[in-house]
Motif scaffolding. Sequence first.
Motif, PDB file in Angstrom:
ATOM      1  N   ASP A  18      -5.318  -2.380 -61.683  1.00 56.97           N
ATOM      2  CA  ASP A  18      -5.191  -0.951 -61.369  1.00 56.97           C
ATOM      3  C   ASP A  18      -4.113  -0.274 -62.198  1.00 56.97           C
ATOM      4  O   ASP A  18      -4.206   0.913 -62.511  1.00 56.97           O
ATOM      5  N   LYS A  19      -3.076  -1.054 -62.566  1.00 57.22           N
ATOM      6  CA  LYS A  19      -1.936  -0.444 -63.263  1.00 57.22           C
ATOM      7  C   LYS A  19      -1.196  -1.503 -64.066  1.00 57.22           C
ATOM      8  O   LYS A  19      -1.043  -2.636 -63.629  1.00 57.22           O
ATOM      9  N   VAL A  20      -0.744  -1.105 -65.262  1.00 61.66           N
ATOM     10  CA  VAL A  20       0.109  -1.965 -66.083  1.00 61.66           C
ATOM     11  C   VAL A  20       1.329  -1.151 -66.481  1.00 61.66           C
ATOM     12  O   VAL A  20       1.199  -0.037 -67.005  1.00 61.66           O
ATOM     13  N   ILE A  21       2.524  -1.712 -66.238  1.00 58.49           N
ATOM     14  CA  ILE A  21       3.745  -1.007 -66.632  1.00 58.49           C
ATOM     15  C   ILE A  21       4.640  -1.916 -67.453  1.00 58.49           C
ATOM     16  O   ILE A  21       4.653  -3.136 -67.279  1.00 58.49           O
ATOM     17  N   ASN A  22       5.369  -1.305 -68.370  1.00 62.33           N
ATOM     18  CA  ASN A  22       6.371  -1.983 -69.183  1.00 62.33           C
ATOM     19  C   ASN A  22       7.689  -1.942 -68.411  1.00 62.33           C
ATOM     20  O   ASN A  22       8.224  -0.865 -68.135  1.00 62.33           O
ATOM     21  N   THR A  23       8.220  -3.115 -68.063  1.00 64.66           N
ATOM     22  CA  THR A  23       9.466  -3.171 -67.287  1.00 64.66           C
ATOM     23  C   THR A  23      10.701  -3.257 -68.174  1.00 64.66           C
ATOM     24  O   THR A  23      11.812  -3.385 -67.672  1.00 64.66           O
ATOM     25  N   GLY A  24      10.504  -3.204 -69.481  1.00 68.59           N
ATOM     26  CA  GLY A  24      11.625  -3.312 -70.404  1.00 68.59           C
ATOM     27  C   GLY A  24      11.713  -4.672 -71.040  1.00 68.59           C
ATOM     28  O   GLY A  24      11.754  -4.803 -72.268  1.00 68.59           O
ATOM     29  N   ASP A  25      11.714  -5.706 -70.204  1.00 70.40           N
ATOM     30  CA  ASP A  25      11.744  -7.071 -70.739  1.00 70.40           C
ATOM     31  C   ASP A  25      10.467  -7.828 -70.408  1.00 70.40           C
ATOM     32  O   ASP A  25      10.402  -9.048 -70.524  1.00 70.40           O
ATOM     33  N   GLY A  26       9.426  -7.111 -69.972  1.00 69.86           N
ATOM     34  CA  GLY A  26       8.154  -7.728 -69.645  1.00 69.86           C
ATOM     35  C   GLY A  26       7.154  -6.700 -69.158  1.00 69.86           C
ATOM     36  O   GLY A  26       7.326  -5.488 -69.370  1.00 69.86           O
ATOM     37  N   VAL A  27       6.116  -7.164 -68.494  1.00 67.90           N
ATOM     38  CA  VAL A  27       5.092  -6.273 -67.956  1.00 67.90           C
ATOM     39  C   VAL A  27       4.765  -6.682 -66.528  1.00 67.90           C
ATOM     40  O   VAL A  27       4.918  -7.844 -66.137  1.00 67.90           O
ATOM     41  N   GLU A  28       4.329  -5.704 -65.752  1.00 69.42           N
ATOM     42  CA  GLU A  28       3.812  -5.948 -64.418  1.00 69.42           C
ATOM     43  C   GLU A  28       2.403  -5.377 -64.339  1.00 69.42           C
ATOM     44  O   GLU A  28       2.187  -4.201 -64.632  1.00 69.42           O
TER      45      GLU A  28
END
Length: 471
Positions: free
Chosen positions: A250-260
């Motif tokens: 449903d959603k992909v985000i860049n957390t800075g040091d990885g992805v969720e």
Amino acid sequence: MELEQKPHHIVIIGGGPGGYEAALSGRQLGAEVTLIEKTGIGGHAVLTDVVPSKTLIATAEAAQRVAHATSLGVKFTFAGQPVKPKIEIDLGVVNQRLKDLAEAQSADMLAELVRAGVRIIHGSGKLDGNHHVIATPSDGGKPERLEAKTIIVAVGATPRELPTSQPDGERIFTWTQLYNLTELPEHMIVVGSGVTGAEFASAYSSLGSKVTLISSRDTVLPSSDADAAAVIEDVFLRHGVTILSKSRADKVINTGDGVEVTLSDGTVVTGSHCLVAVGSIPNTMDLGLAEAGVVLTESGHVQVNKVARTSRANVYAVGDCTNFMPLASVSAMQGRTAVFHTMGDVTAPTNLRNVASNVFTAPEIATVGWGEVDLREGRVSGFVQKIDLSNNPRAKMQGINDGFIKLICSTGGTVIGGVVVAPRASDLIYPIAIAVENRLTVDEVASTFTVYPSISGAIQEAAQDLHIPTA
């Protein structure tokens, strides 16, 4: 006194495989040809898709050959002592090499067009009615209105992006953006289990990344031969790939040091990078197609017939922007067919049923013609014979444990389809494709000599097993 006849002027918008082949074919038949391309000759297929991706996959194959060499009795030593090889990938070097190869291929294609006498305009094109094209140079030069007897649209497609998973080229990627990575991803999450997703999952796993594959369907490669997809899924699982089937991102985000990556059921999957491979959209917006009377499908693809002709008699379209199969080989064939048709030369309509296609996983999957599912669902009648490569002497010698040859014939014994799951399946499918195209019988295939030992011998063996007694 006879009036001098104007040369047949063909204007092509797009310089990918279809536009390139159309341009060369036009010059071969004596037409005046103008080709408009804004990215580079070869288009996305050469610069950001087929050439670089298959080069990356070739590197992954090389790494695996080294890793598995010890099982064939090859020993590695250091200072006289046996050592276990540790495969390390310099992804920066790998990606620079593949980008250099892509640029070189594009340059070679440009040189070939120039030698053939094709006029190249570096810029964008738009139909102005169905007999004129407005060419706008990329360097800011004055737009030019070109009169054309024939217009060929070959603008390709681009990766589909999800509103909640916007690619940034740093942690979240489309398949065109991966080649700027300088370090191997620690954990690549691949969203999409179609051809593109499966190929990159296979490649990054073979290069040494941890891979998680998110599939909205029951299986990997849901549109492929079921037996072939099962082999690939089994290989993936044995190599440590995590497969999340019946799952939707449903959603992909860049957390800075990885992805969720958040799934539709609320589950959150974390990784270092994410590839979103959820299909493509045709580059047909703002080309003046509808205004010129060219019919588009609901998805925006150009509706064409088997000679690549659109609803306008003098406008043709080829490649991924059309409703035909999105393969570089099909695009190239459409390009030639369109030109031969518009120039009045002998041409054969494109028969998609006879198109050989390949999935560049490890092992590869190649298919042509009717499939076993077509027999099972009653679309055609016939017989199937499958030969596992584990029984093939050449495969045993090479340490190949996964894969098979599947041959399909009609009730009368004519070869109508085939599947190859093996290393270099893209090469091994060709004799089956020849048999399908030329309506050879299983007996004709079986009576053709093969080399012993060879993996292609399994094709002959399948054909022998499909022999239909006459008595």
